[in-house]
Motif scaffolding. Structure first.
Motif, PDB file in Angstrom:
ATOM      1  N   GLN A   1       0.680  -1.301   0.139  1.00  0.00           N
ATOM      2  CA  GLN A   1      -0.139  -0.044  -0.078  1.00  0.00           C
ATOM      3  C   GLN A   1       0.761   1.307  -0.124  1.00  0.00           C
ATOM      4  O   GLN A   1       0.660   2.197  -0.735  1.00  0.00           O
ATOM      5  CB  GLN A   1      -0.803  -0.009   1.147  1.00  0.00           C
ATOM      6  CG  GLN A   1      -2.072  -1.040   1.389  1.00  0.00           C
ATOM      7  CD  GLN A   1      -1.572  -2.512   1.715  1.00  0.00           C
ATOM      8  OE1 GLN A   1      -0.454  -2.654   2.109  1.00  0.00           O
ATOM      9  NE2 GLN A   1      -2.349  -3.523   1.449  1.00  0.00           N
ATOM     10  N   GLU A   2       1.970   1.345   0.933  1.00  0.00           N
ATOM     11  CA  GLU A   2       2.949   2.436   0.901  1.00  0.00           C
ATOM     12  C   GLU A   2       3.461   2.431  -0.429  1.00  0.00           C
ATOM     13  O   GLU A   2       3.491   3.856  -0.989  1.00  0.00           O
ATOM     14  CB  GLU A   2       3.900   2.152   1.899  1.00  0.00           C
ATOM     15  CG  GLU A   2       3.291   2.293   3.339  1.00  0.00           C
ATOM     16  CD  GLU A   2       4.401   1.958   4.450  1.00  0.00           C
ATOM     17  OE1 GLU A   2       4.321   2.507   5.405  1.00  0.00           O
ATOM     18  OE2 GLU A   2       5.189   0.900   4.165  1.00  0.00           O
ATOM     19  N   ILE A   3       3.811   1.480  -1.157  1.00  0.00           N
ATOM     20  CA  ILE A   3       4.538   1.862  -2.343  1.00  0.00           C
ATOM     21  C   ILE A   3       3.542   2.036  -3.335  1.00  0.00           C
ATOM     22  O   ILE A   3       4.016   2.972  -4.214  1.00  0.00           O
ATOM     23  CB  ILE A   3       5.019   0.312  -2.869  1.00  0.00           C
ATOM     24  CG1 ILE A   3       6.235  -0.220  -1.959  1.00  0.00           C
ATOM     25  CG2 ILE A   3       5.785   0.459  -4.292  1.00  0.00           C
ATOM     26  CD1 ILE A   3       6.714  -1.598  -2.036  1.00  0.00           C
ATOM     27  N   GLY A   4       2.376   1.513  -3.522  1.00  0.00           N
ATOM     28  CA  GLY A   4       1.419   2.091  -4.273  1.00  0.00           C
ATOM     29  C   GLY A   4       1.207   3.636  -4.139  1.00  0.00           C
ATOM     30  O   GLY A   4       1.147   4.475  -5.101  1.00  0.00           O
TER      31      GLY A   4
ATOM     32  N   LEU B   1       6.484  -0.836  -9.929  1.00  0.00           N
ATOM     33  CA  LEU B   1       5.309  -1.813 -10.370  1.00  0.00           C
ATOM     34  C   LEU B   1       5.719  -3.020 -10.355  1.00  0.00           C
ATOM     35  O   LEU B   1       4.780  -3.915  -9.910  1.00  0.00           O
ATOM     36  CB  LEU B   1       4.657  -1.274 -11.567  1.00  0.00           C
ATOM     37  CG  LEU B   1       4.140   0.120 -11.861  1.00  0.00           C
ATOM     38  CD1 LEU B   1       3.936   0.893 -13.262  1.00  0.00           C
ATOM     39  CD2 LEU B   1       2.878   0.437 -10.657  1.00  0.00           C
ATOM     40  N   ARG B   2       6.792  -3.507 -10.816  1.00  0.00           N
ATOM     41  CA  ARG B   2       7.219  -4.893 -11.035  1.00  0.00           C
ATOM     42  C   ARG B   2       7.609  -5.458  -9.471  1.00  0.00           C
ATOM     43  O   ARG B   2       6.874  -6.373  -9.086  1.00  0.00           O
ATOM     44  CB  ARG B   2       8.464  -5.221 -11.851  1.00  0.00           C
ATOM     45  CG  ARG B   2       8.277  -4.581 -13.131  1.00  0.00           C
ATOM     46  CD  ARG B   2       7.598  -5.866 -13.841  1.00  0.00           C
ATOM     47  NE  ARG B   2       8.529  -7.058 -13.610  1.00  0.00           N
ATOM     48  CZ  ARG B   2       8.023  -8.374 -13.526  1.00  0.00           C
ATOM     49  NH1 ARG B   2       6.988  -8.689 -13.980  1.00  0.00           N
ATOM     50  NH2 ARG B   2       8.736  -9.258 -13.208  1.00  0.00           N
ATOM     51  N   VAL B   3       7.743  -4.522  -8.753  1.00  0.00           N
ATOM     52  CA  VAL B   3       7.946  -4.989  -7.347  1.00  0.00           C
ATOM     53  C   VAL B   3       6.612  -5.289  -6.595  1.00  0.00           C
ATOM     54  O   VAL B   3       6.471  -6.508  -5.910  1.00  0.00           O
ATOM     55  CB  VAL B   3       8.819  -3.961  -6.394  1.00  0.00           C
ATOM     56  CG1 VAL B   3       8.481  -4.077  -4.929  1.00  0.00           C
ATOM     57  CG2 VAL B   3      10.389  -3.774  -6.767  1.00  0.00           C
ATOM     58  N   LEU B   4       5.774  -4.620  -6.985  1.00  0.00           N
ATOM     59  CA  LEU B   4       4.490  -4.790  -6.316  1.00  0.00           C
ATOM     60  C   LEU B   4       3.895  -6.301  -6.783  1.00  0.00           C
ATOM     61  O   LEU B   4       3.324  -6.893  -5.970  1.00  0.00           O
ATOM     62  CB  LEU B   4       3.277  -3.534  -6.692  1.00  0.00           C
ATOM     63  CG  LEU B   4       3.514  -2.295  -6.096  1.00  0.00           C
ATOM     64  CD1 LEU B   4       2.574  -1.178  -6.616  1.00  0.00           C
ATOM     65  CD2 LEU B   4       3.139  -2.467  -4.750  1.00  0.00           C
ATOM     66  N   GLU B   5       3.956  -6.400  -8.310  1.00  0.00           N
ATOM     67  CA  GLU B   5       3.593  -7.627  -8.554  1.00  0.00           C
ATOM     68  C   GLU B   5       4.492  -8.851  -8.091  1.00  0.00           C
ATOM     69  O   GLU B   5       3.684  -9.909  -7.790  1.00  0.00           O
ATOM     70  CB  GLU B   5       3.894  -7.717 -10.110  1.00  0.00           C
ATOM     71  CG  GLU B   5       3.199  -6.841 -11.003  1.00  0.00           C
ATOM     72  CD  GLU B   5       3.755  -7.001 -12.318  1.00  0.00           C
ATOM     73  OE1 GLU B   5       4.526  -7.717 -12.832  1.00  0.00           O
ATOM     74  OE2 GLU B   5       2.916  -6.075 -13.137  1.00  0.00           O
ATOM     75  N   ILE B   6       5.719  -8.659  -7.989  1.00  0.00           N
ATOM     76  CA  ILE B   6       6.418  -9.569  -7.125  1.00  0.00           C
ATOM     77  C   ILE B   6       5.930  -9.982  -5.620  1.00  0.00           C
ATOM     78  O   ILE B   6       5.995 -11.076  -5.331  1.00  0.00           O
ATOM     79  CB  ILE B   6       8.051  -9.345  -7.116  1.00  0.00           C
ATOM     80  CG1 ILE B   6       8.617  -9.475  -8.745  1.00  0.00           C
ATOM     81  CG2 ILE B   6       8.588 -10.340  -6.374  1.00  0.00           C
ATOM     82  CD1 ILE B   6       9.595  -8.859  -9.015  1.00  0.00           C
ATOM     83  N   LEU B   7       5.836  -8.808  -4.994  1.00  0.00           N
ATOM     84  CA  LEU B   7       5.186  -8.879  -3.738  1.00  0.00           C
ATOM     85  C   LEU B   7       3.889  -9.879  -3.429  1.00  0.00           C
ATOM     86  O   LEU B   7       3.655 -10.644  -2.364  1.00  0.00           O
ATOM     87  CB  LEU B   7       4.898  -7.742  -2.957  1.00  0.00           C
ATOM     88  CG  LEU B   7       6.074  -6.920  -2.548  1.00  0.00           C
ATOM     89  CD1 LEU B   7       6.085  -5.555  -2.096  1.00  0.00           C
ATOM     90  CD2 LEU B   7       7.119  -7.721  -1.557  1.00  0.00           C
ATOM     91  N   GLN B   8       3.300 -10.022  -4.423  1.00  0.00           N
ATOM     92  CA  GLN B   8       1.871 -10.849  -4.414  1.00  0.00           C
ATOM     93  C   GLN B   8       2.037 -12.240  -4.827  1.00  0.00           C
ATOM     94  O   GLN B   8       1.195 -12.862  -4.859  1.00  0.00           O
ATOM     95  CB  GLN B   8       0.821 -10.146  -5.536  1.00  0.00           C
ATOM     96  CG  GLN B   8       0.687  -8.595  -5.004  1.00  0.00           C
ATOM     97  CD  GLN B   8      -0.312  -8.120  -6.180  1.00  0.00           C
ATOM     98  OE1 GLN B   8      -0.884  -8.750  -6.899  1.00  0.00           O
ATOM     99  NE2 GLN B   8      -0.477  -6.695  -5.764  1.00  0.00           N
ATOM    100  N   LYS B   9       3.157 -12.427  -5.267  1.00  0.00           N
ATOM    101  CA  LYS B   9       3.800 -13.686  -5.726  1.00  0.00           C
ATOM    102  C   LYS B   9       4.170 -14.755  -4.570  1.00  0.00           C
ATOM    103  O   LYS B   9       4.954 -14.318  -3.759  1.00  0.00           O
ATOM    104  CB  LYS B   9       4.616 -14.033  -7.078  1.00  0.00           C
ATOM    105  CG  LYS B   9       4.156 -13.366  -8.241  1.00  0.00           C
ATOM    106  CD  LYS B   9       5.293 -13.546  -9.124  1.00  0.00           C
ATOM    107  CE  LYS B   9       4.296 -12.878 -10.561  1.00  0.00           C
ATOM    108  NZ  LYS B   9       5.471 -13.215 -11.706  1.00  0.00           N
TER     109      LYS B   9
ATOM    110  N   MET C   1      12.409   4.838  -2.633  1.00  0.00           N
ATOM    111  CA  MET C   1      10.817   4.235  -2.089  1.00  0.00           C
ATOM    112  C   MET C   1      10.100   4.056  -3.243  1.00  0.00           C
ATOM    113  O   MET C   1       9.380   3.145  -3.050  1.00  0.00           O
ATOM    114  CB  MET C   1      10.186   5.667  -1.271  1.00  0.00           C
ATOM    115  CG  MET C   1      10.917   5.848  -0.233  1.00  0.00           C
ATOM    116  SD  MET C   1      10.406   7.490   0.707  1.00  0.00           S
ATOM    117  CE  MET C   1       8.581   6.848   1.155  1.00  0.00           C
ATOM    118  N   ARG C   2      10.575   4.482  -4.568  1.00  0.00           N
ATOM    119  CA  ARG C   2       9.763   3.751  -5.826  1.00  0.00           C
ATOM    120  C   ARG C   2       9.796   2.122  -5.619  1.00  0.00           C
ATOM    121  O   ARG C   2       9.233   1.632  -6.304  1.00  0.00           O
ATOM    122  CB  ARG C   2       9.983   4.567  -6.975  1.00  0.00           C
ATOM    123  CG  ARG C   2       9.569   5.955  -6.941  1.00  0.00           C
ATOM    124  CD  ARG C   2       9.854   6.602  -8.104  1.00  0.00           C
ATOM    125  NE  ARG C   2       9.636   7.957  -8.318  1.00  0.00           N
ATOM    126  CZ  ARG C   2      10.523   8.851  -8.087  1.00  0.00           C
ATOM    127  NH1 ARG C   2      11.698   8.530  -7.713  1.00  0.00           N
ATOM    128  NH2 ARG C   2      10.125  10.054  -7.878  1.00  0.00           N
TER     129      ARG C   2
END
Length: 106
Positions: free
Chosen positions: A25-28, A46-54, A91-92
């Motif tokens: 959420q913070e990254i978003g 954005l790729r980090v967010l995808e990876i965190l969901q895997k 932070m991105r």
């Protein structure tokens, strides 16, 4: 995953989750507020967010390349050093250098 041993993947997984010390959420929020044109950093975020969901078993070779890149960029951070990433850039990627690293990481 082809070309990577279970131990290498475990090490990368641990390092990546150690340097990414912000929640999804913070990254978003940081990525949504990004308006300064640093698209490479935002794209990686954005790729980090995808990876965190895997799960680890769902990672692709591209995911592991992104994970290595994030770990390297964060480890290269040195406050005030010329040519080093800024806090906003980090932070991105999900790393706030003003936060302490979780115990057992780095």
């Amino acid at each position: 995953m082809a070309g990577m041993s279970a131990l290498e993947l475990e090490t990368l997984w641990t390092e990546f989750h150690g340097v990414v010390n912000m929640t999804s959420q913070e990254i978003g929020v940081v990525l949504q507020a990004d308006g300064d044109g640093e698209s490479e950093w935002t794209s990686t975020g954005l790729r980090v967010l995808e990876i965190l969901q895997k799960r680890r078993s769902e990672l692709t070779e591209e995911d592991t390349r992104v994970m290595y890149d994030v770990v390297e960029r964060v480890e290269d951070f040195a406050p005030g050093a010329d040519g080093r990433p800024s806090r906003d850039q980090l932070m991105r990627l999900g790393h706030d250098p003003l936060r302490s690293a979780p115990e057992g990481s780095l």
